[in-house]
Scaffold this active site. Structure first.
Site, short mmCIF file in Angstrom:
data_model
loop_
_atom_site.label_atom_id
_atom_site.label_comp_id
_atom_site.label_asym_id
_atom_site.label_seq_id
_atom_site.Cartn_x
_atom_site.Cartn_y
_atom_site.Cartn_z
N CYS A 190 36.14 -7.26 -0.19
CA CYS A 190 35.27 -6.95 -1.34
C CYS A 190 35.73 -5.73 -2.13
O CYS A 190 35.22 -5.48 -3.22
CB CYS A 190 33.84 -6.76 -0.87
SG CYS A 190 33.10 -8.26 -0.23
N HIS A 211 29.93 -2.51 -6.21
CA HIS A 211 30.10 -3.85 -5.65
C HIS A 211 28.72 -4.36 -5.25
O HIS A 211 27.92 -3.62 -4.68
CB HIS A 211 31.03 -3.79 -4.44
CG HIS A 211 31.03 -5.04 -3.63
ND1 HIS A 211 31.27 -6.28 -4.18
CD2 HIS A 211 30.77 -5.27 -2.30
CE1 HIS A 211 31.18 -7.20 -3.24
NE2 HIS A 211 30.87 -6.62 -2.09
N ASN A 226 26.62 -11.99 -3.78
CA ASN A 226 27.87 -11.26 -3.54
C ASN A 226 29.03 -12.22 -3.82
O ASN A 226 29.28 -13.14 -3.06
CB ASN A 226 27.88 -10.78 -2.09
CG ASN A 226 29.15 -10.01 -1.74
OD1 ASN A 226 30.10 -9.97 -2.52
ND2 ASN A 226 29.16 -9.40 -0.57
O1 UT7 Z 1 30.39 -7.49 0.86
C1 UT7 Z 1 30.98 -6.65 1.74
C2 UT7 Z 1 30.50 -6.55 3.11
N1 UT7 Z 1 29.23 -7.11 3.45
C3 UT7 Z 1 28.09 -6.37 3.39
O2 UT7 Z 1 28.08 -5.28 2.89
C4 UT7 Z 1 26.88 -6.99 4.02
C5 UT7 Z 1 26.14 -5.95 4.83
N2 UT7 Z 1 25.04 -6.50 5.58
C6 UT7 Z 1 23.88 -6.94 5.01
O3 UT7 Z 1 23.77 -6.99 3.80
C7 UT7 Z 1 22.72 -7.28 5.90
O4 UT7 Z 1 23.03 -6.87 7.21
C8 UT7 Z 1 22.34 -8.78 5.90
C9 UT7 Z 1 21.71 -9.16 4.58
C10 UT7 Z 1 23.54 -9.65 6.19
C11 UT7 Z 1 21.31 -9.03 6.98
O5 UT7 Z 1 20.19 -8.19 6.79
P1 UT7 Z 1 19.63 -7.26 7.97
O6 UT7 Z 1 18.45 -6.60 7.44
O7 UT7 Z 1 20.75 -6.41 8.45
O8 UT7 Z 1 19.21 -8.32 9.05
P2 UT7 Z 1 19.66 -8.46 10.56
O9 UT7 Z 1 20.97 -9.18 10.64
O10 UT7 Z 1 19.51 -7.16 11.27
O11 UT7 Z 1 18.51 -9.42 11.08
C12 UT7 Z 1 17.14 -9.03 11.10
C13 UT7 Z 1 16.29 -10.25 11.45
C14 UT7 Z 1 16.82 -11.02 12.63
O12 UT7 Z 1 15.71 -11.54 13.34
P3 UT7 Z 1 15.19 -10.84 14.70
O13 UT7 Z 1 16.38 -10.84 15.62
O14 UT7 Z 1 14.79 -9.46 14.28
O15 UT7 Z 1 14.07 -11.70 15.11
C15 UT7 Z 1 17.56 -12.16 11.99
O16 UT7 Z 1 17.66 -13.28 12.80
O17 UT7 Z 1 16.30 -11.15 10.33
C16 UT7 Z 1 16.70 -12.43 10.78
N3 UT7 Z 1 17.43 -13.09 9.71
C17 UT7 Z 1 16.83 -13.84 8.78
N4 UT7 Z 1 15.55 -14.20 8.60
C18 UT7 Z 1 15.26 -14.99 7.55
C19 UT7 Z 1 18.76 -13.02 9.43
N5 UT7 Z 1 19.03 -13.74 8.35
C20 UT7 Z 1 17.85 -14.27 7.94
C21 UT7 Z 1 17.51 -15.11 6.85
N6 UT7 Z 1 16.19 -15.43 6.70
N7 UT7 Z 1 18.39 -15.56 5.98
#
Ligand code: UT7
Length: 333
Positions: free
Chosen positions: A116, A256, A286
């Site tokens: 990215c 970004h 993204n």
């Molecule tokens: O582009 C260059 C590099 N990439 C980035 O910069 C991306 C960086 N990361 C992120 O933007 C975020 O980490 C994400 C958007 C990918 C995920 O968000 P998060 O707030 O970090 O969520 P998480 O992975 O910590 O998950 C939290 C909860 C989990 O459930 P439990 O274990 O707490 O019950 C996930 O299973 O949210 C759940 N979850 C979802 N729920 C509904 C993960 N994805 C989803 C979804 N819908 N799409």
């Protein structure tokens, strides 16, 4: 005479028509609009549909439009750099396909992969060629068909990414505008958190790699988020400090578009209000290398000659960095 710098003298972008909305994603994976919007800021993203439609199919119209609007004769372009992680083919470079299709027959061309952060790496690379005095017209493309490497059964990644292409023309400038400073970083230990497992020379494609869904983006979202949110803010702050800039001096932050929460944290660290932050993640998600030229194109008519821009990015690899650029032109009303 002032030092020769590399200035952006035109920008264009191209996005596919198809809109993949949060509502449609709700029918594909266990997710919901409220979660997606509050955790990422994304409402919809564009998807390039159809057979044999690679990244170049978006980049070509973006570049053709760029050459037209800047009155650039394709044969006069010296160099073409395409920042992408979704090249049409493993080889040759997508930049070569774009050059051929756009008539930039006298240019040499190559792809650049810094995930990215690719577009800011590519802008910096282009600037070095221009500052050397040897090259006068460089086309820098940021383009990705992320839908070609996204697993639409993985709710943690499929909600973020989209497809798009953008391109800028860079030319020498001696009026003080152009790329003033850059700070780029890489930390290869980050590879474990964000990568594509198969399809490269380490794990070439086999029936097993396909069955194991290893040709898709693998991302440990929370680990990447933690690193991204700190590094993008740190590097943006550092480049401002070392150039003696305060929030008042900045016309826009061009971040970004990975996650609205990362963008908000960066803006808040450098003390910028919302209206000074280019933000269009709602509409496109993204798009990896597409995000920054897409923003520059959308805001082009608002930019004034001499505006101070901070462009910052974070990506897989890990890679990150920030540029301090003085905008070089005004769009005729
Ligand atoms: O582009 C260059 C590099 N990439 C980035 O910069 C991306 C960086 N990361 C992120 O933007 C975020 O980490 C994400 C958007 C990918 C995920 O968000 P998060 O707030 O970090 O969520 P998480 O992975 O910590 O998950 C939290 C909860 C989990 O459930 P439990 O274990 O707490 O019950 C996930 O299973 O949210 C759940 N979850 C979802 N729920 C509904 C993960 N994805 C989803 C979804 N819908 N799409």
């Amino acid at each position: 005479m002032m030092k020769t710098r590399a200035a952006i003298t035109g920008v264009n972008s191209w996005v596919p028509e198809y809109k993949l909305t949060n509502a449609e994603l709700e029918t594909m994976v266990d997710t919901n609009d409220e979660w997606i919007q509050s955790r990422t800021g994304v409402q919809e993203r564009r998807i390039l549909k159809g057979e044999d439609m690679g990244t170049s199919k978006m980049a070509i119209p973006a570049v053709k439009g760029l050459l037209e609007k800047t009155n650039t004769t394709p044969e006069d372009v010296d160099l073409v750099i395409c920042a992408t992680v979704t090249a049409d083919m493993q080889f040759p470079a997508t930049a070569n396909i774009i050059s051929d299709q756009c008539g930039m027959v006298n240019a040499f061309s190559f792809d650049l992969n810094a995930a990215c952060s690719g577009f800011i790496y590519a802008l910096t690379t282009a600037a070095m060629y221009i500052e050397s005095g040897r090259y006068k017209k460089v086309v820098v493309i940021g383009a990705d068909k992320m839908s070609s490497i996204i697993d639409y059964t993985d709710r943690a990644t499929c909600i973020i990414f989209g497809d798009a292409a953008g391109a800028v023309l860079m030319e020498p400038s001696t009026d003080g505008n152009g790329l003033i400073d850059h700070q780029l970083h890489t930390d290869g230990s980050g590879v474990v958190h964000l990568h594509q497992k198969a399809g490269g020379s380490a794990r070439p494609a086999t029936h097993e790699t396909v069955d194991a869904r290893e040709h898709y983006v693998y991302q440990e979202g929370a680990a990447v988020f933690k690193f991204a949110v700190t590094k993008m803010a740190d590097v943006s702050e550092e480049i401002m400090q070392r150039n003696g800039l305060t929030a008042d001096d900045i016309a826009y932050l061009v971040p970004h578009q990975a996650n609205k929460r990362i963008i908000d944290a960066t803006a808040s660290r450098i003390g910028l209000d919302e209206e000074k932050v280019m933000l269009n993640i709602m509409k496109y998600g993204n798009t990896t290398n597409g995000t920054i030229p897409l923003c520059l194109h959308e805001w082009e008519s608002k930019l004034k000659k001499g505006d101070n821009l901070i462009i910052s990015a974070f990506g897989g690899g890990f890679t990150w960095g920030a540029l301090y650029l003085k905008w070089a032109y005004e769009t005729p009303k």
